[in-house]
Motif scaffolding. Structure first.
Motif, PDB file in Angstrom:
ATOM      1  N   LYS A  96       1.164  12.182 -14.389  1.00  0.00           N
ATOM      2  CA  LYS A  96       0.883  11.108 -15.355  1.00  0.00           C
ATOM      3  C   LYS A  96      -0.407  10.387 -14.985  1.00  0.00           C
ATOM      4  N   VAL A  97      -0.580  10.170 -13.674  1.00  0.00           N
ATOM      5  CA  VAL A  97      -1.765   9.440 -13.205  1.00  0.00           C
ATOM      6  C   VAL A  97      -3.027  10.241 -13.534  1.00  0.00           C
ATOM      7  N   ILE A  98      -2.967  11.575 -13.303  1.00  0.00           N
ATOM      8  CA  ILE A  98      -4.129  12.424 -13.591  1.00  0.00           C
ATOM      9  C   ILE A  98      -4.420  12.423 -15.097  1.00  0.00           C
ATOM     10  N   TRP A  99      -3.339  12.529 -15.888  1.00  0.00           N
ATOM     11  CA  TRP A  99      -3.492  12.504 -17.354  1.00  0.00           C
ATOM     12  C   TRP A  99      -4.141  11.195 -17.808  1.00  0.00           C
ATOM     13  N   PHE A 100      -3.621  10.095 -17.244  1.00  0.00           N
ATOM     14  CA  PHE A 100      -4.121   8.779 -17.629  1.00  0.00           C
ATOM     15  C   PHE A 100      -5.588   8.628 -17.217  1.00  0.00           C
ATOM     16  N   ALA A 101      -5.897   9.047 -15.996  1.00  0.00           N
ATOM     17  CA  ALA A 101      -7.266   8.916 -15.486  1.00  0.00           C
ATOM     18  C   ALA A 101      -8.224   9.753 -16.343  1.00  0.00           C
ATOM     19  N   LYS A 102      -7.784  10.969 -16.679  1.00  0.00           N
ATOM     20  CA  LYS A 102      -8.625  11.866 -17.481  1.00  0.00           C
ATOM     21  C   LYS A 102      -8.941  11.240 -18.842  1.00  0.00           C
ATOM     22  N   ASN A 103      -7.882  10.737 -19.486  1.00  0.00           N
ATOM     23  CA  ASN A 103      -8.057  10.110 -20.797  1.00  0.00           C
ATOM     24  C   ASN A 103      -8.893   8.848 -20.736  1.00  0.00           C
ATOM     25  N   LEU A 104      -8.707   8.127 -19.630  1.00  0.00           N
ATOM     26  CA  LEU A 104      -9.473   6.890 -19.469  1.00  0.00           C
ATOM     27  C   LEU A 104     -10.962   7.214 -19.353  1.00  0.00           C
ATOM     28  N   ILE A 105     -11.266   8.265 -18.600  1.00  0.00           N
ATOM     29  CA  ILE A 105     -12.679   8.661 -18.434  1.00  0.00           C
ATOM     30  C   ILE A 105     -13.267   9.090 -19.772  1.00  0.00           C
ATOM     31  N   ILE A 106     -12.459   9.873 -20.529  1.00  0.00           N
ATOM     32  CA  ILE A 106     -12.935  10.319 -21.855  1.00  0.00           C
ATOM     33  C   ILE A 106     -13.195   9.112 -22.749  1.00  0.00           C
ATOM     34  N   THR A 107     -12.240   8.200 -22.741  1.00  0.00           N
ATOM     35  CA  THR A 107     -12.351   6.993 -23.577  1.00  0.00           C
ATOM     36  C   THR A 107     -13.593   6.196 -23.215  1.00  0.00           C
ATOM     37  N   THR A 115       0.839  -1.209   0.000  1.00  0.00           N
ATOM     38  CA  THR A 115       0.000   0.000   0.000  1.00  0.00           C
ATOM     39  C   THR A 115       0.873   1.258   0.000  1.00  0.00           C
ATOM     40  N   VAL A 116       1.885   1.269   0.864  1.00  0.00           N
ATOM     41  CA  VAL A 116       2.768   2.443   0.977  1.00  0.00           C
ATOM     42  C   VAL A 116       3.484   2.687  -0.342  1.00  0.00           C
ATOM     43  N   ILE A 117       4.009   1.620  -0.953  1.00  0.00           N
ATOM     44  CA  ILE A 117       4.748   1.775  -2.218  1.00  0.00           C
ATOM     45  C   ILE A 117       3.807   2.247  -3.333  1.00  0.00           C
ATOM     46  N   THR A 118       2.601   1.691  -3.355  1.00  0.00           N
ATOM     47  CA  THR A 118       1.626   2.101  -4.380  1.00  0.00           C
ATOM     48  C   THR A 118       1.309   3.588  -4.227  1.00  0.00           C
ATOM     49  N   ILE A 119       1.037   3.999  -2.975  1.00  0.00           N
ATOM     50  CA  ILE A 119       0.738   5.424  -2.734  1.00  0.00           C
ATOM     51  C   ILE A 119       1.934   6.289  -3.124  1.00  0.00           C
ATOM     52  N   GLY A 120       3.135   5.822  -2.768  1.00  0.00           N
ATOM     53  CA  GLY A 120       4.368   6.548  -3.098  1.00  0.00           C
ATOM     54  C   GLY A 120       4.525   6.719  -4.593  1.00  0.00           C
ATOM     55  N   LEU A 121       4.291   5.630  -5.363  1.00  0.00           N
ATOM     56  CA  LEU A 121       4.433   5.686  -6.820  1.00  0.00           C
ATOM     57  C   LEU A 121       3.394   6.611  -7.446  1.00  0.00           C
ATOM     58  N   ILE A 122       2.180   6.569  -6.888  1.00  0.00           N
ATOM     59  CA  ILE A 122       1.120   7.450  -7.412  1.00  0.00           C
ATOM     60  C   ILE A 122       1.503   8.915  -7.173  1.00  0.00           C
ATOM     61  N   LEU A 123       2.000   9.205  -5.968  1.00  0.00           N
ATOM     62  CA  LEU A 123       2.361  10.588  -5.639  1.00  0.00           C
ATOM     63  C   LEU A 123       3.511  11.097  -6.501  1.00  0.00           C
TER      64      LEU A 123
END
Lengths: 295, 270
Positions: free
Chosen positions: B201-212, B188-196
């Motif tokens: 990139k995560v926001i970009w990916f999430a945005k595009n995923l929602i559009i898609t 969990t800690v590593i996942t949160i760390g990588l996201i932060l």
């Protein structure tokens, strides 16, 4: 005259867990003696032992081992202590040989020959996994480890509980042989008073986190007495002599703290010697009644 | 402390046996893969893929590198897992035996870190041997150069060491018998760390995923999110190895110091 040296000194120690408190306890174990640490389950015996070994830290008070405060260097002091718990604590895949390899790299004074001699003496196969040992064998293995590094002090927490009388007797014999050496001492925690009666020189009795009685075992057995009398005779006994009263089959049983005085003052009453178990039961009941009254 | 190291290695005996089998297995599989990629069916499959235009040279090379490096994670991953030591001690109730030994809490905690460090060294040595065989002994078939292999091993070792350091810290924080939870907390800690770290990139990916998703995959314009090429793992390793090494060292030292501090405060945990 040489002053008696204490191998363990517990001075005004307090440890508060919220739901349980070890309340300002003090006692000492003189060198060369066997000290029986008695109390019912949950009385605070294991907590006290953990404090002595510096596994947990006291909120107040001090603990001395071999005259040195454990806060200074408890690890070094443990070099001279052998410990036996009620459960084995070694990994089940380990054999006697494995334990020997581990221990000779931990204890400076590890005596390999003595260890294997003990294994032979206790009929413990050195190549067998200790997970396959019976409860009695596991306890003997712990004792073999505890005795194989020239420990000056054995601290044992309920070593005989759950063992059959034959194994218990064997173990008591081993402890007797150990204390033949003048500088060897034992702190033996147990709720099996019969074992302590056979072995202990001094007794420390703990109840509800408080020391209720401490002293020489023979003196304790000598001074305490059990009076069996009718309820109407009870009022004639001096209150200062009575520890506690329990209802009996034909009247009541009274534990008195001065058997000789009682016999002298009440020649018509039969005062019988009390054993450690009876003394323990009467003191526990007294403490329960006192705390009930306090509430 | 030597005695505790011996005990810890005894606790890892079964895993060391599994590691030995894995090492031999990985070596054989990797050799077979390299040979096949040069002369066998894999080479043929790649040629067909190239002929049909489904893949390009870069993708074929990158795929081969990923396959080899993923396989090489196995020997190290099998050995470097400190939670197994804690679990073994918890099961036996060894902490109370250790507490009675003439060893300080610091030494007891150090023995866990030292054991995993030794095992990490063994894992690295095994991977270096495999890399040597694949890139030097079979030089004419080599898919990855020895230097790139070494960098890759450093990265694999860093990731495993980092995971292990955090695992052991959480084992001490959570106490005996909570090794599974310690592993879950680390992930969990590593996942949160990588996201932060990769938040943009995560926001970009999430945005595009929602559009898609809102447009639907079957729309004529196709999805916005697509993977154009296979990930250039060696390029990424060359780029990040130094940073990863520094981060790993920092996390390992911090975890070690924090573990000793917490173990001293908690007392009786190890």
């Amino acid at each position: 005259m040489d002053e008696i040296r204490n191998v363990i000194e517990v001075k005004n120690v307090t440890k508060d867990y919220g739901d349980f408190k070890l309340d300002n306890i003090s006692f000492a174990v003189p060198e060369g003696s066997v000290c029986g640490f008695i109390g019912q389950n949950g009385a605070g015996k294991t907590t006290t032992i953990r404090l002595i070994l510096d596994v947990i830290r006291a909120d107040a008070g001090e603990v001395f081992l071999f005259g040195e405060n454990i806060k200074n260097d408890s690890a070094k002091l443990r070099e001279d202590i052998g410990i036996v718990y009620d459960e084995m604590g070694f990994h089940e895949f380990m054999t006697g040989r494995d334990i020997n390899i581990m221990m000779k790299n931990i204890y400076k004074n590890w005596d390999e020959k003595a260890f294997f001699d003990y294994l032979n003496k206790f009929a413990l196969p050195a190549k067998k996994k200790c997970g396959d040992f019976s409860r009695g064998m596991r306890m003997k293995l712990q004792i073999a480890v505890a005795l194989s590094h020239n420990a000056k002090l054995l601290i044992m927490d309920e070593p005989t509980s759950g063992l059959d009388p034959i194994v218990r007797n064997e173990m008591i014999q081993i402890f007797r042989e150990y204390v033949v050496e003048e500088d060897h001492s034992i702190l033996l925690s147990s709720h099996i008073t019969a074992d302590l009666e056979k072995l202990a020189d001094t007794v420390v009795f703990i109840n509800g986190g408080k020391i209720v009685l401490a002293g020489n075992k023979d003196d304790m057995l000598e001074t305490h007495g059990l009076v069996k009398c009718k309820k109407e005779e009870l009022d004639s006994i001096s209150k200062s002599l009575i520890v506690n009263v329990q209802p009996g089959v034909y009247g009541c049983e009274v534990l008195v703290n001065d058997r000789a005085a009682c016999e002298k003052l009440y020649p018509g009453m039969v005062v019988e010697p009390a054993n450690l178990e009876e003394i323990m039961l009467f003191y526990v009941n007294k403490a329960a009644e006192d705390s009930k009254e306090a509430r | 402390m030597k005695g505790l190291l011996i005990k810890n290695l005894m606790c890892m005996k079964k895993r060391i046996y599994v590691f030995a089998f894995l090492f031999v297995g990985v070596l054989i599989m990797a050799i077979m893969y390299v040979v096949s990629a040069k002369y066998g069916n894999i080479a043929l499959a790649y040629q067909n893929a190239l002929a049909e235009g489904g893949e390009d040279e870069f993708n074929i090379q990158a795929l081969s590198e990923i396959v080899l490096l993923v396989v090489m994670i196995l020997p190290i991953a099998e050995l470097v897992d400190g939670t197994k030591l804690f679990a073994s001690d918890s099961k036996a109730g060894f902490a109370k035996v250790a507490a009675g030994m003439p060893l300080s809490i610091g030494k007891r905690v150090s023995s866990f870190f030292a054991t995993t460090l030794i095992l990490l060294g063994v894992g690295i040595a095994a991977d270096v041997f495999i890399a040597f065989v694949l890139s030097v002994v079979l030089a004419d078939m080599a898919l990855i150069s020895f230097g790139d292999f070494i960098l890759s091993i450093v990265v694999i070792a860093c990731v495993m060491a980092m995971l292990n350091a955090l695992n052991m810290l959480f084992c001490i924080i959570l106490g005996p018998g909570k090794e599974q939870k310690a592993t879950e907390t680390t992930i969990t800690v590593i996942t949160i760390g990588l996201i932060l770290i990769n938040i943009k990139k995560v926001i970009w990916f999430a945005k595009n995923l929602i559009i898609t998703l809102s447009k639907g995959f079957n729309q004529a314009e196709g999805p916005e999110v697509e993977i154009s090429t296979v990930f250039d793992i060696i390029g990424w390793i060359k780029d990040k190895a130094a940073v990863l090494l520094i981060v790993t060292l920092a996390i390992s030292v911090l975890s070690y110091v924090a573990s000793i501090f917490i173990a001293k405060r908690k007392r009786g945990a190890v």
